[in-house]
Design an enzyme around this catalytic site. Structure first.
Site, short mmCIF file in Angstrom:
data_model
loop_
_atom_site.label_atom_id
_atom_site.label_comp_id
_atom_site.label_asym_id
_atom_site.label_seq_id
_atom_site.Cartn_x
_atom_site.Cartn_y
_atom_site.Cartn_z
N GLU A 187 0.82 -1.20 0.00
CA GLU A 187 0.00 0.00 0.00
C GLU A 187 0.86 1.26 0.00
O GLU A 187 1.80 1.39 0.77
CB GLU A 187 -0.92 -0.01 1.22
CG GLU A 187 -1.89 1.17 1.26
CD GLU A 187 -2.72 1.21 2.53
OE1 GLU A 187 -3.79 1.85 2.50
OE2 GLU A 187 -2.33 0.60 3.54
N LYS A 236 -10.24 2.25 -2.16
CA LYS A 236 -10.42 1.71 -0.81
C LYS A 236 -11.77 2.13 -0.23
O LYS A 236 -12.09 3.32 -0.18
CB LYS A 236 -9.27 2.19 0.07
CG LYS A 236 -9.21 1.60 1.45
CD LYS A 236 -7.91 2.07 2.13
CE LYS A 236 -7.73 1.50 3.51
NZ LYS A 236 -6.43 1.92 4.10
N CYS A 241 -5.80 -2.80 2.67
CA CYS A 241 -5.48 -2.61 4.09
C CYS A 241 -6.71 -2.72 5.01
O CYS A 241 -7.14 -3.81 5.30
CB CYS A 241 -4.73 -1.31 4.28
SG CYS A 241 -3.76 -1.28 5.83
#
Length: 292
Positions: A43, A116, A153
């Protein structure tokens, strides 16, 4: 293809964006030379993890997607004949930014991006200051070698995200990640946190009968206050860890995955068959109580 060689790059980063991109490209080359066909980077690999502070100056790190980094990586993907999964800080327009992963196919073409969905806000992880939650929904990408799903994540903690992506046909779930320990934290807490992080992702592999690849950064950042814990790993469709990286070292890892095993696991342990989709409507509520 029933078998595919996946690779990941676990590395440390510096404050120099150009240097980080060059380093990542060199490690992509090394990983491809070891036989990898799909290569995942961690990331926000072009910078230090800047979300430890709320600093308007950090917005200068962002770029459009597609843009300069995807152009460079696309050229490398085409040259090497590999798929590259690249997590970047996206500038969508003035004042609108996302934590986004781009996928470059083995011919260098830009397949698309995933933004995300789950954005954390914790001490040293002030992501809500920088990132607007994703609005593209969950995505799969039909690459030359496999149909892959990409989550990022904080998405790791949500079984709903993994489930939906798997139901869309993902054969492998990739999680570019940046997570670490405060250096003043005790070892028992460190161990408990890492085990929770790995366990939840292994459970996604089990529940969905697919491989999971999780890629984290390593090294000390935030003026030595944060040790990113590395520990990148690959799990098979029954949650078995096929490889786990060091908590401290940079590593390029290549593993061959047999995607045909998904059918065996899903027929012997038929979790998808036995889902009671007619009973799941309450999951769309924030909390199940008497409030209307």
């Amino acid at each position: 293809m029933s078998k595919v060689k996946v690779g990941y790059v676990q590395m440390s980063c510096s404050a120099n964006k150009a240097d980080n991109l060059a380093k990542a490209i060199e490690k992509v080359r090394e990983t491809a030379a070891s036989g990898a066909q799909i290569i995942c980077l961690q990331e926000l690999f072009t910078s230090l993890y800047f979300c430890d502070v709320e600093d308007y100056g950090n917005f200068k790190l962002a770029e459009p997607i597609p843009g300069p980094s995807t152009e460079s990586l696309g050229a490398v993907a085409k040259e090497l004949g590999v798929v590259i999964i690249a997590s970047l800080f996206e500038k969508r327009t003035e004042g609108l930014y996302h934590n986004t992963t781009a996928v470059l196919d083995a011919d260098g073409s830009y397949l698309g991006k995933y933004r995300k969905m789950h954005i954390p806000d914790d001490p040293a992880y002030y992501e809500k200051f920088y990132f607007t939650p994703g609005d593209l929904g969950y995505k799969v990408f039909k690459t030359k070698f496999a149909t892959i799903g990409v989550l990022i994540c904080w998405d790791q903690w949500y079984p709903e995200a993994a489930r939906i992506t798997a139901l869309m046909g993902a054969q492998i779930l990739f999680y570019p990640t940046a997570i670490g320990w405060a250096t003043n934290q005790d070892e028992a807490t460190n161990t408990e946190q890492y085990n929770a992080w790995q366990t939840i992702q292994r459970s996604h592999a089990v529940a969905n009968g697919i491989h999971v690849v999780s890629v984290n950064r390593t090294g000390f950042e935030q003026d030595g206050l944060m040790k990113f814990w590395g520990g990148s790993f690959v799990a098979n469709p029954f949650g078995t860890v096929l490889h786990q990286s060091s908590h401290t070292d940079e590593e390029n890892v290549v593993l061959e995955l047999d995607l045909s095993k998904t059918d065996r696991y899903r027929t012997h342990w038929p979790f998808l068959r036995d889902r009671r989709i007619d009973s799941y409507q309450p999951i769309t509520k924030r909390y199940i109580d008497d409030e209307q």
